[in-house]
Design a protein around this motif. Structure first.
Motif, mmCIF file in Angstrom:
data_model
loop_
_atom_site.group_PDB
_atom_site.id
_atom_site.type_symbol
_atom_site.label_atom_id
_atom_site.label_comp_id
_atom_site.label_asym_id
_atom_site.label_seq_id
_atom_site.Cartn_x
_atom_site.Cartn_y
_atom_site.Cartn_z
ATOM 1 N N VAL A 1 0.844 -1.202 0.000
ATOM 2 C CA VAL A 1 0.000 0.000 0.000
ATOM 3 C C VAL A 1 0.876 1.248 0.000
ATOM 4 C CG1 VAL A 1 -1.920 -1.142 1.160
ATOM 5 C CG2 VAL A 1 -0.189 0.033 2.516
ATOM 6 N N ASN A 2 0.280 2.354 -0.437
ATOM 7 C CA ASN A 2 0.975 3.637 -0.510
ATOM 8 C C ASN A 2 -0.033 4.740 -0.231
ATOM 9 O OD1 ASN A 2 2.619 5.843 -1.160
ATOM 10 N ND2 ASN A 2 3.554 4.794 -2.910
ATOM 11 N N PHE A 3 0.296 5.670 0.651
ATOM 12 C CA PHE A 3 -0.593 6.793 0.941
ATOM 13 C C PHE A 3 -0.215 7.996 0.081
ATOM 14 C CE2 PHE A 3 -1.225 4.734 5.227
ATOM 15 C CZ PHE A 3 -2.586 4.528 5.068
ATOM 16 N N PHE A 4 -1.227 8.606 -0.551
ATOM 17 C CA PHE A 4 -1.037 9.830 -1.318
ATOM 18 C C PHE A 4 -1.741 10.978 -0.590
ATOM 19 C CE2 PHE A 4 -0.039 6.584 -4.293
ATOM 20 C CZ PHE A 4 0.831 7.152 -5.218
ATOM 21 N N PHE A 5 -1.085 12.137 -0.506
ATOM 22 C CA PHE A 5 -1.603 13.259 0.260
ATOM 23 C C PHE A 5 -2.037 14.378 -0.681
ATOM 24 C CE2 PHE A 5 1.417 10.890 2.757
ATOM 25 C CZ PHE A 5 0.734 10.686 3.948
ATOM 26 N N LEU A 6 -3.260 14.874 -0.470
ATOM 27 C CA LEU A 6 -3.848 15.900 -1.309
ATOM 28 C C LEU A 6 -3.932 17.227 -0.562
ATOM 29 C CD1 LEU A 6 -4.926 13.020 -2.265
ATOM 30 C CD2 LEU A 6 -6.788 14.265 -3.334
ATOM 31 N N ASP A 7 -3.818 18.333 -1.306
ATOM 32 C CA ASP A 7 -3.955 19.648 -0.684
ATOM 33 C C ASP A 7 -5.425 20.058 -0.652
ATOM 34 O OD1 ASP A 7 -4.603 20.450 -3.267
ATOM 35 O OD2 ASP A 7 -2.677 21.427 -3.634
ATOM 36 N N ASP A 8 -5.703 21.307 -0.234
ATOM 37 C CA ASP A 8 -7.082 21.757 -0.097
ATOM 38 C C ASP A 8 -7.793 21.957 -1.432
ATOM 39 O OD1 ASP A 8 -5.573 23.891 -0.890
ATOM 40 O OD2 ASP A 8 -6.152 25.208 0.763
ATOM 41 N N LYS A 9 -7.054 21.832 -2.546
ATOM 42 C CA LYS A 9 -7.655 21.906 -3.877
ATOM 43 C C LYS A 9 -7.776 20.527 -4.522
ATOM 44 C CE LYS A 9 -5.967 26.601 -4.721
ATOM 45 N NZ LYS A 9 -5.153 27.472 -5.612
ATOM 46 N N SER A 10 -7.590 19.474 -3.689
ATOM 47 C CA SER A 10 -7.702 18.074 -4.126
ATOM 48 C C SER A 10 -6.637 17.685 -5.151
ATOM 49 C CB SER A 10 -9.104 17.790 -4.690
ATOM 50 O OG SER A 10 -10.076 17.942 -3.685
ATOM 51 N N ALA A 11 -5.495 18.350 -5.108
ATOM 52 C CA ALA A 11 -4.374 17.997 -5.972
ATOM 53 C C ALA A 11 -3.390 17.137 -5.185
ATOM 54 C CB ALA A 11 -3.681 19.251 -6.480
ATOM 55 N N ILE A 12 -2.894 16.049 -5.790
ATOM 56 C CA ILE A 12 -1.932 15.169 -5.137
ATOM 57 C C ILE A 12 -0.590 15.881 -5.049
ATOM 58 C CG2 ILE A 12 -0.692 12.985 -5.288
ATOM 59 C CD1 ILE A 12 -3.087 11.802 -6.730
ATOM 60 N N ARG A 13 -0.041 15.982 -3.829
ATOM 61 C CA ARG A 13 1.196 16.726 -3.614
ATOM 62 C C ARG A 13 2.318 15.875 -3.022
ATOM 63 N NH1 ARG A 13 0.424 22.212 -3.230
ATOM 64 N NH2 ARG A 13 2.708 22.243 -3.258
ATOM 65 N N ALA A 14 1.974 14.744 -2.399
ATOM 66 C CA ALA A 14 3.007 13.935 -1.747
ATOM 67 C C ALA A 14 2.542 12.484 -1.642
ATOM 68 C CB ALA A 14 3.329 14.493 -0.362
ATOM 69 N N HIS A 15 3.475 11.601 -1.314
ATOM 70 C CA HIS A 15 3.129 10.195 -1.102
ATOM 71 C C HIS A 15 4.202 9.539 -0.250
ATOM 72 C CE1 HIS A 15 6.001 7.962 -3.836
ATOM 73 N NE2 HIS A 15 6.195 9.202 -4.227
ATOM 74 N N THR A 16 3.889 8.371 0.275
ATOM 75 C CA THR A 16 4.844 7.598 1.054
ATOM 76 C C THR A 16 5.562 6.617 0.137
ATOM 77 O OG1 THR A 16 3.259 5.846 1.561
ATOM 78 C CG2 THR A 16 3.315 7.734 3.055
ATOM 79 N N ASP A 17 6.535 5.893 0.683
ATOM 80 C CA ASP A 17 7.083 4.743 -0.033
ATOM 81 C C ASP A 17 6.060 3.621 0.009
ATOM 82 O OD1 ASP A 17 9.620 5.530 -0.968
ATOM 83 O OD2 ASP A 17 10.426 5.413 1.074
ATOM 84 N N TRP A 18 6.222 2.630 -0.856
ATOM 85 C CA TRP A 18 5.364 1.455 -0.784
ATOM 86 C C TRP A 18 5.690 0.671 0.482
ATOM 87 C CZ3 TRP A 18 1.246 0.792 -3.762
ATOM 88 C CH2 TRP A 18 1.184 1.483 -4.969
ATOM 89 N N SER A 19 4.670 0.159 1.121
ATOM 90 C CA SER A 19 4.850 -0.610 2.351
ATOM 91 C C SER A 19 5.570 -1.920 2.059
ATOM 92 C CB SER A 19 3.485 -0.916 2.980
ATOM 93 O OG SER A 19 2.774 -1.852 2.176
#
Length: 236
Positions: free
Chosen positions: A165-183
């Motif tokens: 799994v991998n978490f992707f982080f979105l800003d307040d405009k719903s744009a993907i800005r960051a992510h983690t490494d794969w577990s």
């Protein structure tokens, strides 16, 4: 006149691009550290035949953006050593459109701010009782797509299969800005009979797992009174 027509066409294409969304190379995203399976938690290392639980990001800070939502990606793999060959976000599909996808977004939830994460607990009044709710993790594989609605589906996993799994982080405009490494890869259990099928945490729509503790008003008042008494005595 021809120049104005070209500018108008370019502007329309630009607007259309924003509406449909741009492909984002993963190498351009900020990298966030995440411990998916804390060794100190027996619950978060539990895995079943069609699901497993991962740790939820408690606090995500960045100098480049303000995290608003977390979107979880799931990859089904042939073995434990394989990593998903993902180079951009468009390669992560949606099960609503591609039911047999091996790489997909399973769900989305609000990001917990660092200020809230520092709080010890949250108390809500419910039917004359105090209800204490603590989120402990995200259950990957908690839904049957045909029985749920929404933009994503956190479908039940296949037994004896490897996943990351991998978490992707979105800003307040719903744009993907960051992510983690794969577990690290985790293999679901193999079901050999009906009795060994998963029953733990069944029916939790969306995959969020919580522990709910109901405390009577009398008990809560007593606890609050004890805390106040200790605080007053420490000031003397």
């Amino acid at each position: 006149m021809h120049i104005y027509a070209m500018k108008l066409t370019l502007l329309l294409c630009l607007i259309g691009g924003f509406e449909s969304g741009w492909t984002i190379p993963l190498e351009n995203l900020e990298k966030i550290t995440q411990d998916f399976f804390p060794n100190s938690s027996m619950l978060l290392t539990t895995y079943l035949s069609t699901s497993f639980i991962v740790n939820v990001p408690k606090c995500v800070s960045s100098s480049k953006f303000s995290p608003s939502k977390v979107r979880i990606a799931v990859a089904k793999l042939p073995d434990a050593s394989t990593l998903p060959g993902v180079t951009d976000t468009d390669e992560i599909l949606n099960l609503r459109k591609t039911p047999e996808a091996n790489l997909y977004f399973a769900g989305e939830f609000k990001s917990v701010s660092c200020r809230v994460a520092r709080d010890l607990l949250v108390m809500d009044m419910d039917d004359s009782q105090y209800e204490l709710i603590t989120v402990i993790g995200y259950q990957v594989g908690a839904e049957f797509c045909r029985q749920t609605k929404g933009p994503f589906c956190n479908q039940a996993l296949k037994p004896s299969t490897f996943y990351r799994v991998n978490f992707f982080f979105l800003d307040d405009k719903s744009a993907i800005r960051a992510h983690t490494d794969w577990s690290t890869a985790i293999q679901t259990r193999n079901v050999t009979n009906h009795e060994s099928a998963d029953v733990m945490f069944g029916g939790r729509a969306g995959g969020m797992i919580v522990i709910t503790i109901l405390v009577s008003v009398g008990g809560a008042v007593l606890a609050i009174a004890l805390i106040v008494a200790v605080a007053l005595s420490s000031k003397k």
